[in-house]
Design a protein around this motif. Structure first.
Motif, PDB file in Angstrom:
ATOM      1  N   TYR A 266       8.225 -14.541  -6.242  1.00 33.01           N
ATOM      2  CA  TYR A 266       9.238 -14.916  -7.247  1.00 33.01           C
ATOM      3  C   TYR A 266      10.563 -14.206  -7.023  1.00 33.01           C
ATOM      4  O   TYR A 266      11.253 -13.858  -7.992  1.00 33.01           O
ATOM      5  CB  TYR A 266       8.703 -14.631  -8.665  1.00 33.01           C
ATOM      6  CG  TYR A 266       8.255 -13.193  -8.838  1.00 33.01           C
ATOM      7  CD1 TYR A 266       7.009 -12.780  -8.401  1.00 33.01           C
ATOM      8  CD2 TYR A 266       9.095 -12.242  -9.424  1.00 33.01           C
ATOM      9  CE1 TYR A 266       6.603 -11.462  -8.527  1.00 33.01           C
ATOM     10  CE2 TYR A 266       8.698 -10.921  -9.562  1.00 33.01           C
ATOM     11  CZ  TYR A 266       7.451 -10.556  -9.104  1.00 33.01           C
ATOM     12  OH  TYR A 266       7.050  -9.254  -9.236  1.00 33.01           O
ATOM     13  N   ASP A 267      10.921 -14.019  -5.745  1.00 29.22           N
ATOM     14  CA  ASP A 267      12.219 -13.407  -5.422  1.00 29.22           C
ATOM     15  C   ASP A 267      13.328 -14.073  -6.236  1.00 29.22           C
ATOM     16  O   ASP A 267      13.327 -15.290  -6.422  1.00 29.22           O
ATOM     17  CB  ASP A 267      12.538 -13.606  -3.929  1.00 29.22           C
ATOM     18  CG  ASP A 267      11.928 -12.501  -3.075  1.00 29.22           C
ATOM     19  OD1 ASP A 267      11.216 -11.647  -3.630  1.00 29.22           O
ATOM     20  OD2 ASP A 267      12.163 -12.514  -1.857  1.00 29.22           O
ATOM     21  N   GLY A 268      14.266 -13.273  -6.723  1.00 31.99           N
ATOM     22  CA  GLY A 268      15.382 -13.829  -7.495  1.00 31.99           C
ATOM     23  C   GLY A 268      15.131 -13.825  -8.987  1.00 31.99           C
ATOM     24  O   GLY A 268      16.013 -14.173  -9.776  1.00 31.99           O
ATOM     25  N   HIS A 269      13.931 -13.431  -9.394  1.00 28.05           N
ATOM     26  CA  HIS A 269      13.618 -13.346 -10.828  1.00 28.05           C
ATOM     27  C   HIS A 269      13.160 -11.946 -11.191  1.00 28.05           C
ATOM     28  O   HIS A 269      12.597 -11.239 -10.374  1.00 28.05           O
ATOM     29  CB  HIS A 269      12.521 -14.342 -11.202  1.00 28.05           C
ATOM     30  CG  HIS A 269      12.966 -15.757 -11.081  1.00 28.05           C
ATOM     31  ND1 HIS A 269      13.804 -16.354 -11.985  1.00 28.05           N
ATOM     32  CD2 HIS A 269      12.695 -16.682 -10.125  1.00 28.05           C
ATOM     33  CE1 HIS A 269      14.036 -17.594 -11.597  1.00 28.05           C
ATOM     34  NE2 HIS A 269      13.378 -17.822 -10.483  1.00 28.05           N
ATOM     35  N   ARG A 270      13.400 -11.586 -12.441  1.00 28.71           N
ATOM     36  CA  ARG A 270      12.991 -10.299 -12.954  1.00 28.71           C
ATOM     37  C   ARG A 270      11.572 -10.415 -13.506  1.00 28.71           C
ATOM     38  O   ARG A 270      11.227 -11.401 -14.157  1.00 28.71           O
ATOM     39  CB  ARG A 270      13.963  -9.943 -14.075  1.00 28.71           C
ATOM     40  CG  ARG A 270      14.009  -8.521 -14.494  1.00 28.71           C
ATOM     41  CD  ARG A 270      15.118  -8.412 -15.556  1.00 28.71           C
ATOM     42  NE  ARG A 270      14.719  -7.441 -16.553  1.00 28.71           N
ATOM     43  CZ  ARG A 270      15.029  -6.158 -16.471  1.00 28.71           C
ATOM     44  NH1 ARG A 270      15.767  -5.704 -15.484  1.00 28.71           N
ATOM     45  NH2 ARG A 270      14.615  -5.314 -17.393  1.00 28.71           N
ATOM     46  N   ARG A 271      10.759  -9.403 -13.242  1.00 31.92           N
ATOM     47  CA  ARG A 271       9.404  -9.363 -13.810  1.00 31.92           C
ATOM     48  C   ARG A 271       9.171  -7.952 -14.318  1.00 31.92           C
ATOM     49  O   ARG A 271       9.341  -6.983 -13.565  1.00 31.92           O
ATOM     50  CB  ARG A 271       8.377  -9.732 -12.740  1.00 31.92           C
ATOM     51  CG  ARG A 271       6.924  -9.799 -13.233  1.00 31.92           C
ATOM     52  CD  ARG A 271       6.075 -10.257 -12.058  1.00 31.92           C
ATOM     53  NE  ARG A 271       4.665 -10.470 -12.342  1.00 31.92           N
ATOM     54  CZ  ARG A 271       3.716  -9.552 -12.261  1.00 31.92           C
ATOM     55  NH1 ARG A 271       4.038  -8.305 -11.948  1.00 31.92           N
ATOM     56  NH2 ARG A 271       2.448  -9.856 -12.477  1.00 31.92           N
ATOM     57  N   VAL A 272       8.822  -7.814 -15.577  1.00 30.50           N
ATOM     58  CA  VAL A 272       8.600  -6.495 -16.181  1.00 30.50           C
ATOM     59  C   VAL A 272       7.260  -6.505 -16.911  1.00 30.50           C
ATOM     60  O   VAL A 272       7.036  -7.318 -17.820  1.00 30.50           O
ATOM     61  CB  VAL A 272       9.728  -6.130 -17.180  1.00 30.50           C
ATOM     62  CG1 VAL A 272       9.480  -4.747 -17.783  1.00 30.50           C
ATOM     63  CG2 VAL A 272      11.095  -6.174 -16.506  1.00 30.50           C
ATOM     64  N   MET A 273       6.386  -5.608 -16.497  1.00 28.80           N
ATOM     65  CA  MET A 273       5.073  -5.479 -17.135  1.00 28.80           C
ATOM     66  C   MET A 273       4.929  -4.034 -17.617  1.00 28.80           C
ATOM     67  O   MET A 273       5.530  -3.127 -17.035  1.00 28.80           O
ATOM     68  CB  MET A 273       3.950  -5.749 -16.138  1.00 28.80           C
ATOM     69  CG  MET A 273       4.185  -6.901 -15.205  1.00 28.80           C
ATOM     70  SD  MET A 273       4.259  -8.452 -16.052  1.00 28.80           S
ATOM     71  CE  MET A 273       2.583  -8.945 -15.952  1.00 28.80           C
ATOM     72  N   ARG A 274       4.130  -3.839 -18.634  1.00 25.81           N
ATOM     73  CA  ARG A 274       3.855  -2.467 -19.090  1.00 25.81           C
ATOM     74  C   ARG A 274       2.351  -2.235 -19.063  1.00 25.81           C
ATOM     75  O   ARG A 274       1.588  -3.099 -19.476  1.00 25.81           O
ATOM     76  CB  ARG A 274       4.370  -2.291 -20.521  1.00 25.81           C
ATOM     77  CG  ARG A 274       5.871  -2.266 -20.607  1.00 25.81           C
ATOM     78  CD  ARG A 274       6.335  -1.554 -21.862  1.00 25.81           C
ATOM     79  NE  ARG A 274       5.943  -2.231 -23.074  1.00 25.81           N
ATOM     80  CZ  ARG A 274       6.708  -3.096 -23.745  1.00 25.81           C
ATOM     81  NH1 ARG A 274       7.918  -3.387 -23.302  1.00 25.81           N
ATOM     82  NH2 ARG A 274       6.272  -3.654 -24.846  1.00 25.81           N
ATOM     83  N   ARG A 275       1.948  -1.050 -18.593  1.00 27.89           N
ATOM     84  CA  ARG A 275       0.513  -0.809 -18.462  1.00 27.89           C
ATOM     85  C   ARG A 275       0.081   0.466 -19.151  1.00 27.89           C
ATOM     86  O   ARG A 275       0.779   1.486 -19.059  1.00 27.89           O
ATOM     87  CB  ARG A 275       0.113  -0.745 -16.990  1.00 27.89           C
ATOM     88  CG  ARG A 275      -1.413  -0.893 -16.808  1.00 27.89           C
ATOM     89  CD  ARG A 275      -1.805  -0.850 -15.378  1.00 27.89           C
ATOM     90  NE  ARG A 275      -2.352   0.466 -15.051  1.00 27.89           N
ATOM     91  CZ  ARG A 275      -2.607   0.868 -13.819  1.00 27.89           C
ATOM     92  NH1 ARG A 275      -2.366   0.075 -12.790  1.00 27.89           N
ATOM     93  NH2 ARG A 275      -3.099   2.062 -13.605  1.00 27.89           N
ATOM     94  N   VAL A 276      -1.066   0.442 -19.789  1.00 30.45           N
ATOM     95  CA  VAL A 276      -1.769   1.666 -20.167  1.00 30.45           C
ATOM     96  C   VAL A 276      -3.115   1.664 -19.439  1.00 30.45           C
ATOM     97  O   VAL A 276      -3.661   0.618 -19.102  1.00 30.45           O
ATOM     98  CB  VAL A 276      -1.990   1.836 -21.696  1.00 30.45           C
ATOM     99  CG1 VAL A 276      -0.682   1.795 -22.456  1.00 30.45           C
ATOM    100  CG2 VAL A 276      -2.978   0.832 -22.254  1.00 30.45           C
ATOM    101  N   THR A 277      -3.624   2.855 -19.191  1.00 33.30           N
ATOM    102  CA  THR A 277      -4.813   3.018 -18.357  1.00 33.30           C
ATOM    103  C   THR A 277      -5.823   3.920 -19.063  1.00 33.30           C
ATOM    104  O   THR A 277      -5.458   4.992 -19.543  1.00 33.30           O
ATOM    105  CB  THR A 277      -4.416   3.654 -17.005  1.00 33.30           C
ATOM    106  OG1 THR A 277      -3.295   2.946 -16.480  1.00 33.30           O
ATOM    107  CG2 THR A 277      -5.557   3.615 -16.022  1.00 33.30           C
ATOM    108  N   VAL A 278      -7.049   3.465 -19.092  1.00 34.37           N
ATOM    109  CA  VAL A 278      -8.120   4.246 -19.703  1.00 34.37           C
ATOM    110  C   VAL A 278      -8.817   5.038 -18.604  1.00 34.37           C
ATOM    111  O   VAL A 278      -9.160   4.479 -17.558  1.00 34.37           O
ATOM    112  CB  VAL A 278      -9.133   3.316 -20.416  1.00 34.37           C
ATOM    113  CG1 VAL A 278     -10.252   4.120 -21.068  1.00 34.37           C
ATOM    114  CG2 VAL A 278      -8.419   2.437 -21.431  1.00 34.37           C
ATOM    115  N   GLY A 279      -8.996   6.329 -18.827  1.00 29.90           N
ATOM    116  CA  GLY A 279      -9.630   7.198 -17.836  1.00 29.90           C
ATOM    117  C   GLY A 279     -11.098   6.852 -17.665  1.00 29.90           C
ATOM    118  O   GLY A 279     -11.765   6.421 -18.613  1.00 29.90           O
ATOM    119  N   GLY A 280     -11.584   7.058 -16.457  1.00 25.55           N
ATOM    120  CA  GLY A 280     -12.949   6.620 -16.162  1.00 25.55           C
ATOM    121  C   GLY A 280     -13.922   7.722 -15.875  1.00 25.55           C
ATOM    122  O   GLY A 280     -13.569   8.899 -15.793  1.00 25.55           O
TER     123      GLY A 280
END
Ligand SMILES: O=C(O)CCC(=O)C(=O)O
Ligand SMILES: [Fe+2]
Length: 286
Positions: A266-280
């Motif tokens: 998707y070059d040319g477009h902005r993509r923003v994700m947010r992540r949280v992670t649970v410890g294992g």
């Protein structure tokens, strides 16, 4: 009581949950529904959610304690959240999570569950693929299963976060994603090649192309043919699904039995994700 429903995406992996608003405190029935859906389908998808940082963390905490992910800068004031950002002008650059991997297998206690929130998604493209490592294991012959159960995998983050790793030349990191390459990434961590899911008792293959370099007590050149065979096998059509993001989608995956890959189309477009992670827990073959 819950009115929640789940629609499987493929027979092997993935289910879309409808009828739950993740921004509100969840009932016991809703929590039980999500947990069971995750055990059954390995990755679950929600649409049209609106999560602020506190609500996002609350979803992660349904599965355990949250951890800070190494080598990636956290959101200011929220050490358990980081953003995955690709800017429109970041053409031809490596995207975060673009190789098949399971989160944080370069740690002794890798991620248990990851919760990813789609804040800004491109109009087309930027899908994420997921693979069931249980189905991949089950489809192997008894002879191959037995052989693999005797092996240990050596994992490191060096190729991603090392001083000469993929992110070493990420020149516009200031406005985009903030990855911090480090000598620390060269650390080698061992995990069984087959692990048992502590909640379901099912076995899964636990190697991945991004972080598993070789088998313990074997050279890379000796390990490569079998590892490459496994990587190809693990991504067969019948073990994978592909999720098409829409703004406000939330995806929860179980890192004990899956791997995933973010597509870079998707070059040319902005993509923003947010992540949280649970410890294992520490992966074990039981
Ligand atoms: O951006 C994505 O689709 C997934 C990135 C990734 O690997 C992750 O969040 O763990
Ligand atoms: Fe990932």
């Amino acid at each position: 009581m819950t009115n929640a429903t789940i629609k499987p995406l493929t027979p092997a992996i993935g289910g879309e949950i409808d009828g739950i608003n993740l921004s509100t405190p969840l009932s016991d029935a809703e929590i039980a529904f999500i947990r069971q859906a995750l055990l059954d389908h390995h990755v679950v998808f929600f649409r049209d959610q609106t999560l602020d940082h506190a609500q996002h963390k609350a979803v992660g905490k349904l599965f355990g304690d949250l951890v800070k992910v190494p080598f990636v800068e956290a959101v200011p004031g929220h050490s358990e959240i980081f953003e995955i950002i690709k800017l429109p002008e970041e053409r031809d650059v490596y995207n975060f999570g673009g190789n098949w991997h399971t989160d944080m297998t370069y740690m002794q206690n890798p991620a248990l569950v990851s919760v990813l929130y789609g804040d800004e998604v491109p109009p087309i493209g930027g899908d994420t693929m997921f693979a069931s490592l249980e189905d991949a294991y089950s489809a192997l012959s008894p002879g191959m299963q037995k052989l693999l159960e005797g092996l240990t995998g050596v994992h490191t983050a060096d190729r991603s976060y090392g001083k000469s790793g993929k992110f070493a030349n990420d020149t516009i990191a200031d406005e985009g994603m903030d990855v911090r390459p480090s000598e620390e990434a060269a650390k080698q961590i061992e995990h069984p090649v087959v692990r048992t899911h502590p909640e379901t008792g099912r076995k899964a293959l636990y190697v991945n192309p991004n972080f598993t370099f070789h088998f313990k007590d074997m050279m890379e050149s000796e390990s490569k043919p079998l590892l490459n065979y496994l990587f190809q096998h693990m991504t067969r059509d019948e073990f994978v699904c592909r999720f098409r993001w829409t703004p406000g989608s939330v995806v929860i995956w179980d890192n004990r039995c899956t791997m995933h890959r973010a597509l870079n189309d998707y070059d040319g477009h902005r993509r923003v994700m947010r992540r949280v992670t649970v410890g294992g827990d520490q992966p074990k073959l039981i």
